[in-house]
Each structure stands twice: as C-alpha cells, then as structure tokens.
Design an enzyme around this catalytic site. Sequence first.
Site, PDB file in Angstrom:
ATOM      1  N   ASP A  56       0.834  -1.205   0.000  1.00 36.48           N
ATOM      2  CA  ASP A  56       0.000   0.000   0.000  1.00 36.48           C
ATOM      3  C   ASP A  56       0.873   1.260   0.000  1.00 36.48           C
ATOM      4  O   ASP A  56       0.367   2.379  -0.054  1.00 36.48           O
ATOM      5  CB  ASP A  56      -1.019  -0.006   1.145  1.00 36.48           C
ATOM      6  CG  ASP A  56      -0.397  -0.115   2.518  1.00 36.48           C
ATOM      7  OD1 ASP A  56       0.842  -0.144   2.623  1.00 36.48           O
ATOM      8  OD2 ASP A  56      -1.161  -0.160   3.502  1.00 36.48           O
ATOM      9  N   SER A  57       2.197   1.062  -0.020  1.00 33.64           N
ATOM     10  CA  SER A  57       3.109   2.187  -0.288  1.00 33.64           C
ATOM     11  C   SER A  57       2.787   2.809  -1.643  1.00 33.64           C
ATOM     12  O   SER A  57       3.200   3.929  -1.929  1.00 33.64           O
ATOM     13  CB  SER A  57       4.568   1.716  -0.271  1.00 33.64           C
ATOM     14  OG  SER A  57       4.731   0.604  -1.127  1.00 33.64           O
ATOM     15  N   ASP A  95      -0.781  -6.326   0.009  1.00 27.46           N
ATOM     16  CA  ASP A  95      -1.173  -5.662   1.251  1.00 27.46           C
ATOM     17  C   ASP A  95      -2.682  -5.598   1.384  1.00 27.46           C
ATOM     18  O   ASP A  95      -3.396  -5.339   0.415  1.00 27.46           O
ATOM     19  CB  ASP A  95      -0.653  -4.214   1.241  1.00 27.46           C
ATOM     20  CG  ASP A  95       0.538  -4.031   2.157  1.00 27.46           C
ATOM     21  OD1 ASP A  95       0.696  -4.825   3.110  1.00 27.46           O
ATOM     22  OD2 ASP A  95       1.314  -3.092   1.917  1.00 27.46           O
ATOM     23  N   LYS A 124      -0.832  -9.551   3.366  1.00 27.54           N
ATOM     24  CA  LYS A 124      -0.074  -8.964   4.484  1.00 27.54           C
ATOM     25  C   LYS A 124      -0.967  -7.984   5.219  1.00 27.54           C
ATOM     26  O   LYS A 124      -1.657  -7.178   4.598  1.00 27.54           O
ATOM     27  CB  LYS A 124       1.180  -8.255   3.955  1.00 27.54           C
ATOM     28  CG  LYS A 124       1.932  -7.479   5.035  1.00 27.54           C
ATOM     29  CD  LYS A 124       3.328  -7.111   4.619  1.00 27.54           C
ATOM     30  CE  LYS A 124       3.483  -5.847   3.840  1.00 27.54           C
ATOM     31  NZ  LYS A 124       3.014  -4.625   4.516  1.00 27.54           N
ATOM     32  N   GLU A 126      -1.170  -5.367   8.854  1.00 28.15           N
ATOM     33  CA  GLU A 126      -0.400  -4.712   9.918  1.00 28.15           C
ATOM     34  C   GLU A 126      -1.070  -4.966  11.258  1.00 28.15           C
ATOM     35  O   GLU A 126      -2.292  -4.925  11.356  1.00 28.15           O
ATOM     36  CB  GLU A 126      -0.353  -3.192   9.666  1.00 28.15           C
ATOM     37  CG  GLU A 126       0.407  -2.826   8.412  1.00 28.15           C
ATOM     38  CD  GLU A 126       0.462  -1.322   8.162  1.00 28.15           C
ATOM     39  OE1 GLU A 126       0.087  -0.527   9.046  1.00 28.15           O
ATOM     40  OE2 GLU A 126       0.890  -0.944   7.053  1.00 28.15           O
ATOM     41  N   GLU A 193       9.331  -3.691  10.398  1.00 26.06           N
ATOM     42  CA  GLU A 193       9.716  -2.415   9.779  1.00 26.06           C
ATOM     43  C   GLU A 193      10.266  -1.455  10.825  1.00 26.06           C
ATOM     44  O   GLU A 193       9.628  -1.206  11.859  1.00 26.06           O
ATOM     45  CB  GLU A 193       8.497  -1.781   9.072  1.00 26.06           C
ATOM     46  CG  GLU A 193       8.818  -0.426   8.455  1.00 26.06           C
ATOM     47  CD  GLU A 193       7.806   0.062   7.419  1.00 26.06           C
ATOM     48  OE1 GLU A 193       6.860  -0.678   7.095  1.00 26.06           O
ATOM     49  OE2 GLU A 193       7.977   1.195   6.942  1.00 26.06           O
TER      50      GLU A 193
HETATM   51  O1  KIV Z   1       3.500  -1.020   1.622  1.00 28.51           O
HETATM   52  C1  KIV Z   1       4.670  -1.399   1.527  1.00 28.51           C
HETATM   53  O2  KIV Z   1       5.340  -1.196   0.532  1.00 28.51           O
HETATM   54  C2  KIV Z   1       5.246  -2.114   2.662  1.00 28.51           C
HETATM   55  C3  KIV Z   1       6.729  -2.283   2.644  1.00 28.51           C
HETATM   56  C4  KIV Z   1       7.367  -1.013   2.984  1.00 28.51           C
HETATM   57  C5  KIV Z   1       7.170  -3.380   3.502  1.00 28.51           C
HETATM   58  O3  KIV Z   1       4.557  -2.499   3.540  1.00 28.51           O
END
Ligand code: KIV
Length: 275
Positions: A56-57, A95, A124, A126, A193
């Site tokens: 989600d970056s 994500d 993934k 959080e 992280e």
């Molecule tokens: O969203 C993302 O790119 C991430 C990485 C920084 C691990 O969670």
Amino acid sequence: MYTQLQLRDSARPPVNVATLRRMKEQGEKIASITCYDASFAALTDEAGVDVVLVGDSLGMVIQGHDTTVPVTLEHIIYHCKAVAKGLFRPFLMADMPFMTYTSREQALQNSVRLMQEGGAKMVKLEGGASQVEIVEFLANHDIAVCAHLGLKPQSVHKTGGFRVQGREDAAAEAMKRDAKALQDAGADVVLLECIPSHLGAEITRELHVPVIGIGAGPDTDGQILVLYDVLDITPGRKPRFVKNYMAGHDSPFAGIQAYVAAVKSREYPAPEHCF
Ligand code: KIV
C-alpha cells in the site's frame, strides 16, 4: 496438470511458503521488493527477486499521498492483477489496505478478493496482538498470511509519525510477544519495519517462520525495499535504511539485480542503513 505447470521453467521453480521456510533453514537471504505494474514485475523476476509485494506504499509512490491510509482494496487489486501478469518465479504478496480487516469475516472476504481477482498468493496485514484472531481465522481457511510489525504505516495518525519502534525495553518485549503470538496463530511470514537491529535479530532467532525486514537490521531472514527507493525515483528525504541501487548502474534491471546480489551476499543492509 500440476507437473506441467511446475515444469514451465523447472530451472527456476516458483517460490512458495515452503521455499521461504527452506531458505530460512539454510540461511539463504530472501530478496524482496515492492512492485506495482507488469513491466517492473517482469524485471524483478528476471533479476532474481524471491518475493514481490504489492504494497500500500503505492498510495505514496504512485498516487502521491502523504500516507498509505487513502489506499483501497480496489487499488491493490488493480495493481496486483498487473504485477501477477509479469511474474513467474517470485512469490506474490499483497497488502490488505487500511480498515479492510477489521473483523474476521471482512478480512476473509477481502483476502479472497486479493487472491482470486488480484492473483496474490499471500496477504499482508499490519498489527500486533489485536490481529491474532484475524490471522488465526485466515490461516484456518488456508490463506497464507504475513504479519507486519514494528512501524505500521496505516497507524501513523495514531502513533504520530514514521518513527523507529521498539526502542524501549517494554515495547521491544511486547513486539517479541506479538511476533510469537502471530506465528502461533498461523502467520507464515513476519515482516518487521524500522526497529533496532538487535530486536530484529532476536525476533528472527525466536521464530521458526521467515522474517523479512525493512530497516530491521542485517540479521532478518530477508530484506524488502520499496522499488522506487531502490531505483532512486522517490523524491525528497529518504529513510535511513534506503539505498539507491541506480548509483553505478545504467538500467533499472541492473539496479534491481545489484540489490538482489547485495541482499544475498549480506552486503545490504550495511551499518549505515540500520538503527
Ligand atoms: O506497503 C509497503 O510497501 C510495505 C513495505 C514497505 C514493507 O509495507
């Protein structure tokens, strides 16, 4: 049928959770990177990346937001579909965006969409102890899960900024407990992280599942970076753990290849990238 699929390129069989576990056992570093489109996905595959994350970056590096909070499930599915088209060998992780896993049922429904529509093989999310129940529910439905601990960008408005986590003893102990609880609940990978290197090393030692780090020191089982940071595309001030792999290389492919080689040889992260 299965054999045929696996033989598509038998010299480079697709990475799966068993491959990642084996790499941890054998001490081979897992080279991971984020990706958001099919063209770069093909480059990451060719360059030898093991795990590709549709992170989600993308809210920050593609959409131009200050945080990952505005990213929706539809956005991740859109990019994941594109990335899946460009990949053969790397393991594709996606994500779960902000507020898409607030209940077990919502998490299951959205994970299924990431897998069926996006082509993700692992989701993934959080969170620490509060996510144990959700991870257990997903794992009981045979969904591969990565639990993201340490700096949690989706919580940035609550925690007050992008800061190193787990510096104090109590916070470090809590993170260790959370990591173990998430593993025991069925998480297949833990991502750490922005934490002190000694804590990254301790958690990696204590867990039997692979641990992938970003700013978590040299001792995690693998490393991940944001593709646009590796290629020096992201403007402005960079986090300490970022290294520009375009320096000394004349193509994005050569840069990604150099990053993979540096992770595998343990050259990256160097002390200047660690906390
Ligand atoms: O969203 C993302 O790119 C991430 C990485 C920084 C691990 O969670």
